[in-house]
Structures are given as C-alpha cells and as structure tokens.
Design a protein around this motif. Structure first.
Motif, mmCIF file in Angstrom:
data_model
loop_
_atom_site.group_PDB
_atom_site.id
_atom_site.type_symbol
_atom_site.label_atom_id
_atom_site.label_comp_id
_atom_site.label_asym_id
_atom_site.label_seq_id
_atom_site.Cartn_x
_atom_site.Cartn_y
_atom_site.Cartn_z
ATOM 1 N N THR A 1 87.431 -17.347 125.358
ATOM 2 C CA THR A 1 87.559 -18.291 124.259
ATOM 3 C C THR A 1 88.779 -19.157 124.526
ATOM 4 N N ASN A 2 88.621 -20.437 124.348
ATOM 5 C CA ASN A 2 89.728 -21.360 124.537
ATOM 6 C C ASN A 2 90.447 -21.553 123.205
ATOM 7 N N PHE A 3 91.639 -20.949 123.056
ATOM 8 C CA PHE A 3 92.399 -21.063 121.823
ATOM 9 C C PHE A 3 93.336 -22.256 121.902
ATOM 10 N N SER A 4 93.399 -23.017 120.827
ATOM 11 C CA SER A 4 94.334 -24.126 120.751
ATOM 12 C C SER A 4 95.264 -23.906 119.575
ATOM 13 N N GLY A 5 96.474 -24.439 119.676
ATOM 14 C CA GLY A 5 97.440 -24.332 118.586
ATOM 15 C C GLY A 5 98.122 -22.985 118.571
ATOM 16 N N LYS A 6 98.890 -22.751 117.500
ATOM 17 C CA LYS A 6 99.629 -21.513 117.378
ATOM 18 C C LYS A 6 99.491 -20.991 115.958
ATOM 19 N N ILE A 7 99.890 -19.753 115.774
ATOM 20 C CA ILE A 7 99.822 -19.131 114.462
ATOM 21 C C ILE A 7 100.662 -19.937 113.475
ATOM 22 N N GLY A 8 100.162 -20.141 112.273
ATOM 23 C CA GLY A 8 100.880 -20.919 111.272
ATOM 24 C C GLY A 8 101.993 -20.125 110.625
ATOM 25 N N LEU A 9 103.227 -20.557 110.840
ATOM 26 C CA LEU A 9 104.387 -19.873 110.275
ATOM 27 C C LEU A 9 104.341 -19.885 108.754
ATOM 28 N N VAL A 10 104.110 -21.051 108.146
ATOM 29 C CA VAL A 10 104.115 -21.160 106.693
ATOM 30 C C VAL A 10 102.978 -20.347 106.091
ATOM 31 N N ALA A 11 101.817 -20.341 106.729
ATOM 32 C CA ALA A 11 100.692 -19.560 106.216
ATOM 33 C C ALA A 11 101.031 -18.072 106.181
ATOM 34 N N CYS A 12 101.734 -17.578 107.202
ATOM 35 C CA CYS A 12 102.156 -16.171 107.200
ATOM 36 C C CYS A 12 103.131 -15.906 106.059
ATOM 37 N N GLY A 13 104.053 -16.842 105.819
ATOM 38 C CA GLY A 13 104.987 -16.676 104.717
ATOM 39 C C GLY A 13 104.307 -16.698 103.367
ATOM 40 N N LEU A 14 103.343 -17.588 103.206
ATOM 41 C CA LEU A 14 102.599 -17.651 101.940
ATOM 42 C C LEU A 14 101.832 -16.361 101.699
ATOM 43 N N ALA A 15 101.175 -15.851 102.731
ATOM 44 C CA ALA A 15 100.420 -14.609 102.578
ATOM 45 C C ALA A 15 101.328 -13.433 102.249
ATOM 46 N N SER A 16 102.582 -13.489 102.699
ATOM 47 C CA SER A 16 103.534 -12.394 102.475
ATOM 48 C C SER A 16 104.176 -12.440 101.101
ATOM 49 N N LEU A 17 103.945 -13.485 100.315
ATOM 50 C CA LEU A 17 104.587 -13.601 99.004
ATOM 51 C C LEU A 17 104.342 -12.386 98.108
ATOM 52 N N PRO A 18 103.141 -11.751 98.112
ATOM 53 C CA PRO A 18 102.955 -10.573 97.256
ATOM 54 C C PRO A 18 103.904 -9.418 97.568
ATOM 55 N N LEU A 19 104.511 -9.420 98.749
ATOM 56 C CA LEU A 19 105.492 -8.383 99.067
ATOM 57 C C LEU A 19 106.819 -8.630 98.362
ATOM 58 N N TYR A 20 107.045 -9.859 97.895
ATOM 59 C CA TYR A 20 108.260 -10.232 97.171
ATOM 60 C C TYR A 20 107.858 -10.986 95.904
ATOM 61 N N PRO A 21 107.200 -10.320 94.961
ATOM 62 C CA PRO A 21 106.643 -11.032 93.802
ATOM 63 C C PRO A 21 107.695 -11.717 92.941
ATOM 64 N N GLN A 22 108.962 -11.245 92.989
ATOM 65 C CA GLN A 22 109.997 -11.878 92.162
ATOM 66 C C GLN A 22 110.325 -13.296 92.601
ATOM 67 N N ILE A 23 109.902 -13.672 93.811
ATOM 68 C CA ILE A 23 110.195 -15.020 94.301
ATOM 69 C C ILE A 23 109.293 -16.056 93.619
ATOM 70 N N LEU A 24 108.164 -15.624 93.089
ATOM 71 C CA LEU A 24 107.271 -16.560 92.404
ATOM 72 C C LEU A 24 107.934 -17.098 91.134
ATOM 73 N N ASP A 25 107.827 -18.391 90.903
ATOM 74 C CA ASP A 25 108.313 -19.009 89.675
ATOM 75 C C ASP A 25 107.284 -18.738 88.578
ATOM 76 N N LEU A 26 107.497 -17.651 87.830
ATOM 77 C CA LEU A 26 106.515 -17.238 86.831
ATOM 78 C C LEU A 26 106.330 -18.276 85.736
ATOM 79 N N SER A 27 107.422 -18.919 85.330
ATOM 80 C CA SER A 27 107.318 -19.919 84.273
ATOM 81 C C SER A 27 106.417 -21.072 84.692
ATOM 82 N N GLN A 28 106.623 -21.579 85.917
ATOM 83 C CA GLN A 28 105.797 -22.681 86.410
ATOM 84 C C GLN A 28 104.355 -22.238 86.597
ATOM 85 N N GLN A 29 104.186 -20.967 87.010
ATOM 86 C CA GLN A 29 102.835 -20.438 87.190
ATOM 87 C C GLN A 29 102.089 -20.354 85.859
ATOM 88 N N GLN A 30 102.760 -19.878 84.830
ATOM 89 C CA GLN A 30 102.094 -19.649 83.552
ATOM 90 C C GLN A 30 101.955 -20.909 82.724
#
Length: 680
Positions: A519-548
């Motif tokens: 398989t010919n892979f192009s590009g690289k793993i998305g750094l920001v996408a990994c950080g976004l997916a990891s947000l549930p490990l640090y739930p306090q970082i979410l802006d709850l007020s803006q979310q709600q």
C-alpha cells in the motif's frame, strides 16, 4: 539534514544543545497489556477529527485502555493493483454551474475529496470549507427559498454557504460504515426545492476508512458505537462555526445527539497530543482479508510521553491561522483545566503567505482591479485578502499564480532559487527575496502577536520552558530559530519530532514491508487529531460552560427573562438562575451581550462581509437586526430590553433554528464524566 534558511534579521545564534527526545524523559506506567484487548466489549470509543483548512484527519480512542488508533483512507482500486492510502482526506470539492456562462446560474457539487487542477468550463475548485463555516449559519429567509448567505467565490460566481457545509458532511460520511459505498445527499429534503442550492448525490464510495492497529470489523463496530466526537476550532471563532461543525457531524450520522459533540481549541489539542502518555501496548494484529497489511509483530507503540512542565508555548501554524496558547503546566496533568490556558488566534497562515508571495515576488505592480488596497505582507488585512483571493480565483492566470506560490513556499526551503514559466512568462524567484519580502514581515508580526499574548498571560519569555511547533508553517527552520532567540530557556520541539508522527508511521512502514501486496501511504499521522481524540483522558480541559450554553442560547434566554423594566446585572443573573442557567460559569459572556455585542454568527463579523456576495451583504434580516440596539444600558441602574426590536431578533433566530437539525435555542446536556465542582 536540510540547511536552514538564512535570515539577516534572524541570524542564527550559537546554541547550547543536547539531543532531546520528547518521549525519553519519563517512562509512564501502563496497565498489563494482557488486559488491553482491542476486542473488549465495554470499551468506550471517542473520535477526534481535525478539520484543517487543507484536509481532514481523524484518530480513534479506546478510553477504557487509553489506546489511540489513527484513521487512514484507502481509495478503491482495481483488483491486484497497488492500494493507495492516506491519513488525510483532501478538503476540496469540484463545483459545477448547471448553466455555464450564465451569471447567477445554480451550482451543484460534482465531487468531494479530490484536488483537481484541470477543469472544464463551468467547473471550479473549492479548496477551503473551513473559512465559510465561521461566517454564519445557513438558513432560508423565505419558505422554499435559497439557503443564505451567499459566498463570493470570484467576481462572477457566488454560491450558498450550504455547499461547503455539505462538502464537510460528505467527507465525514466516510467515517460512518453505514454510509460507505453510498451516494450522500443534501442538507435535508427541503434543499431539493431550493433554486440555487442543487445537490446531487456526492461520490464518497471511493474512500474506505481503516485504522492503524484495528481489524476492519472492530473498527466498524467502534465507529457505530461512538460515545463522542471531538473537533478543533481556532481560538475565538464564532459559535456559528461550532454550530456548523456539529451540524455536519449529525448530518453524517456519526453520533445521535449534539451533546455528544465536543469542541476544543486547536492549540490545546496540539498540547494534549504532545504531553499525553498514551500507550498502544498490544501488538499490531493481523489485518482483515481486504486490508493491505498482513500479520505483523511490532514493538509497543508509544504515541507520546513527555517531561514537559512549567511555562509552555504552543504554536500551530496552519493554512488559515496561526494558533497560539500559553499555559503553566502543573506537575500532575490531571489538574490541568481550561482556565489554565491563554489562547489567541492570529488570522494569518499559509494561504495568506501564498498571497504575499504573489504580491511581493510574482506580480508586485499588479492591482488586480481591487477597490481596496493590497494586503500588507505579514498582516491579516482580511477584507483585502478576501477580495484578492476572489480576484485570483476568477481567472486561469490567477489560479496558476496561486499554485506556483504553493510550490515556491516549499521548494525555496531546500534550494536558493526556483525558475518556472506561466503562459510563456518566465520567473526566477530567489530565496533571499522570499526571506526579506515575505518571511521576515510574517515573523515580525508573529513576534508582536506573541508579545501581546505573553502580556495577557502575565508570563515572560524567560519563563517559557518549552515551545511546541506544529502545522505546515510551523515546520519552517526560521520559526524555530526565532523562537530559540525569543525564548532563551525553552526547548523548541517541532511536530516531526513528536512520537505521535514517528512511531506509528514506523509500524506502518514495517507492516507494509512485510506484505507482498503493498500500500502506498501518503502524509503523516495527524498530531491535532490525536490530541482531540485524547481529550476524554483530561475531561477538565473541556470548557463546560461553552459546551452547555452557546451564545445563541444565552441571547435567547436574556430576551425571554427581560422586559421594558430596567434591572441591575445581579437581578438579571437571578432571573436566569431561576430558569436553570448556571450563570457562575458564563457571567462575562452574559455581560458582553447586554453591552451590545451580539453573538458571533448572528450577523457576520465586519471583516467577513467581504467574503459574501453583494446580495448577502445587504441581507434585510441583518440590516433590521443592526438598525437598533437590542438592550438599553443605564449606567447607574442596569439594563432593559428593547421589546419591539426583540421581536425582530426572535424571528431571525427562529429561522436559523428551523433550518437546522440541532436545537439552537436550548442548552446541551453534559455528556461528559467530569468533576463539576471545579467550575463552581
């Protein structure tokens, strides 16, 4: 090793340096790998999606065992041929006029996810879905009418803002196993009758998503059982942008409720990716029969592990903006909250850099027939840049210049000059000219932006221990050199040095090399996408007020509880509390609305009006809303509602709500297991 760009204003300084590895400083402790089965039935799956200006990338998190699985897409190929895969889908759509050559003819989306350069007459390429989505929410001013506002793509072509939103939905649909292999329809049945928003089925069947480290059946099961989707946003962008992103996710049926969709600043996601010790301790399992990869035993995959602490700068320089954030990292990252971050978005990125290359190096004396001045190099100057982009997109020569600028930006990082021709006109562009006329003004303005951010955060350059650089522009050697001079005590780390890019890609390469069908892979793993997916490990970082509570909801509630009687700010808060609103988390936003600042996206920001067609700039709904203040302020006594004018605003918000899937005027529930006491 490539030689760094020479800058007279940013002359390299002698550095005391030692080899540094982001992952080497600490060895995180993980659960026994025998308990971390990727097939475990009770795992909780979250999907992080980085919606960058140039493309879309995604990563899946199994929260039960803290494992990340980057998503990639395979393009359908003939049997036996080499498979092509990428960790990013191109953010592009081919738009076609239904009656070429006739001004104002309806526009339809012909294809999504391909960046085609040679197009026949009557077709054109839309490459940035992101910017239009912050302008406003698509709505129908009249029943069965067009979806507004209209975007001015070129001097002769405008189309509905619903088109780029529809393009986003088509890209996101590739992450839904139930929609793979299908044509993807419009924004709702009502669009079929809209005379200037015609949507054929969108071809997304050519893209099949896979995940590094998961079998195809397990990935499909995970994507059909998502607990949440986390998206990124530039700092300070309007609620309209967040609303449109949620609308696209719901339209692609990735989750069932808007409460399952979370939004966090891109710079914060960049930091999370850099400092989170997430371990994929299981071996890379045998791939499904239709996969390009065979069985592969691999070493444990450490996505990130870092000893970062203290003052930290995050710089993510993308195509549309440069995202900046400052934070004082605590010794225990679980204590990190959203309030610890000071974020800022600088509205200048790679696309503006391309424009400066054109204006300063390729067509310096060209005015492009603009009614306003050309943008200053290194400065946002958004109205000028929007108009310039429309002019460039309106001619074949302008499109060729844009393409040439993109190449120049890359090539002159590696060589001293670059010669090329367009329509028999020859250019020979020198690196030294690029540096002095384009790069230096950008770095100088970026320096001013950082100074202002340091002042806001109450931090000094000497107090920064590390700087994390990401994004296409963040990889320039001149950026890291400037930061080393600016921040004398900081370690500067660029995203290619982070384990998130290196280790996962190494496993892909080793797996591919062991397989007879490549398989010919192009590009690289998305750094920001990994950080976004990891947000549930640090739930306090979410802006709850803006979310709600969106700003749209707060505006609606203020109009509901206030009348013609003048009330103090505290009395207004008490009325909102009686309606169930937790005002302690959103007092500053309530005050801004009362003082006359309407939520972003109710009416487009002043600098964004140049993005719109002339008809939309004179939208009668917006003119009516701006004709009078919604609230009257008595400095000594408080605030009262302009009751008659409130009916105009209510009617408009009702139109927005009726044109969307979400409940615009209701709060979201908190579908997030987080300590709420820290917000009291």
């Amino acid at each position: 090793m490539e030689r760094e760009t020479e800058l007279s204003e940013l002359a390299p300084q002698q550095q005391k340096s030692a080899p540094y590895s982001v992952a080497s400083a600490i060895a995180p402790v993980y659960p026994d790998s025998n308990t971390q089965s990727r097939e475990r039935p009770n795992s909780r799956w979250y999907l992080g999606i980085d919606f960058a200006s140039s493309g879309l990338s995604a990563t899946l998190l199994d929260r039960a065992c803290s494992q990340l699985y980057p998503i990639y897409w395979e393009a359908s190929q003939a049997e036996g041929s080499e498979k092509v895969a990428s960790f990013r889908i191109t953010q592009a759509a081919v738009l076609a006029e239904t009656a070429p050559g006739i001004p104002g003819s309806p526009v339809t989306i012909k294809s999504v996810g391909f960046r085609q350069l040679a197009l026949p007459a009557g077709e054109f390429l839309l490459q940035n879905f992101k910017l239009p989505l912050k302008v406003g929410i698509p709505y129908q001013r009249e029943a069965a009418g067009m979806y507004e506002p209209l975007l001015q793509w070129s001097p002769l072509q405008a189309f509905s803002i619903a088109l780029p939103l529809q393009g986003v939905r088509a890209l996101l649909a590739t992450l839904n196993p139930r929609k793979q292999g299908q044509k993807f329809g419009g924004l709702g049945e009502v669009l079929d009758s809209a005379p200037r928003a015609i949507f054929a089925g969108l071809p997304v069947s050519h893209l099949i998503c896979r995940a590094s480290g998961l079998t195809a059946p397990t990935l499909d099961a995970a994507l059909l059982d998502l607990q949440g989707v986390i998206l990124g946003t530039p700092a300070g962008w309007s609620d309209a942008y967040r609303f449109n992103l949620r609308e696209a996710v719901l339209g692609a049926s990735l989750v069932a409720s808007a409460s399952q969709i979370f939004v966090v600043e891109d710079a914060i996601a960049t930091l999370i990716a850099a400092v989170t010790p997430v371990n994929n301790a299981t071996k890379v399992q045998p791939w499904a029969g239709d996969s390009a990869q065979g069985p592969q035993e691999a070493a444990p995959l450490t996505v990130n592990a870092s000893s970062f602490s203290g003052g930290t700068l995050i710089l993510n320089a993308g195509a549309a903006t440069v995202e900046l954030a400052l934070v004082e990292l605590p010794s225990n990252l679980e204590d990190l909250t959203r309030a610890d971050f000071t974020c800022h978005s600088f509205a200048f990125g790679g696309d503006a850099f391309d424009q400066d290359i054109i204006c300063q190096l390729l067509a310096k004396n060209e005015t492009w027939g603009m009614s306003i001045d050309l943008p200053r190099p290194g400065h946002p100057d958004l109205p000028s840049r929007y108009q310039l982009q429309q002019r460039l997109q309106g001619s074949a020569f302008g499109l060729q210049l844009l393409e040439a600028a993109r190449h120049i930006k890359v090539i002159l990082q590696h060589q001293k000059s670059f010669a090329f021709d367009i329509d028999q006109q020859l250019w020979d562009v020198k690196r030294k000219d690029l540096e002095s006329l384009v790069l230096v003004p950008f770095v100088q303005q970026l320096n001013r932006e950082l100074n202002a951010l340091l002042s806001r955060a109450g931090m000094s350059p000497a107090g920064i221990n590390q700087a994390i650089c990401a994004g296409g522009m963040g990889a320039w050697p001149a950026i890291s050199r400037w930061l080393r001079q600016k921040l004398p005590n900081a370690i500067v780390v660029q995203d290619h040095e982070l384990e998130v890019d290196r280790d996962i890609f190494d496993i892909h390469n080793s797996a591919l090399n062991s397989n007879s069908q490549s398989t010919n892979f192009s590009g690289k793993i998305g750094l920001v996408a990994c950080g976004l997916a990891s947000l549930p490990l640090y739930p306090q970082i979410l802006d709850l007020s803006q979310q709600q509570y969106s700003d749209f909801f707060l505006l609606w509630e203020l109009m509901q509880v206030l009348g013609g009687e003048t009330l103090s700010f505290q009395e207004i808060l008490q009325l909102l509390e009686s309606q169930g609103v937790n005002t302690r988390t959103c007092e500053p936003r309530i005050l801004r609305i009362l003082e006359g600042k309407l939520p972003g996206g109710v009416v487009p920001a002043e600098e964004d009006f140049m993005l719109l067609g002339e008809e939309s700039r004179q939208n009668p709904d917006w003119e009516a809303i701006l004709a009078e203040p919604l609230f009257f302020e008595d400095v000594s006594r408080g605030y009262r509602l302009n009751v008659e004018h409130a009916s105009v605003v209510r009617e408009y918000l009702g139109k927005l709500a009726n044109s969307s899937q979400q409940k615009l005027l209701e709060p979201l529930t908190i579908a997030w297991d987080v300590r709420t006491d820290i917000y009291r």
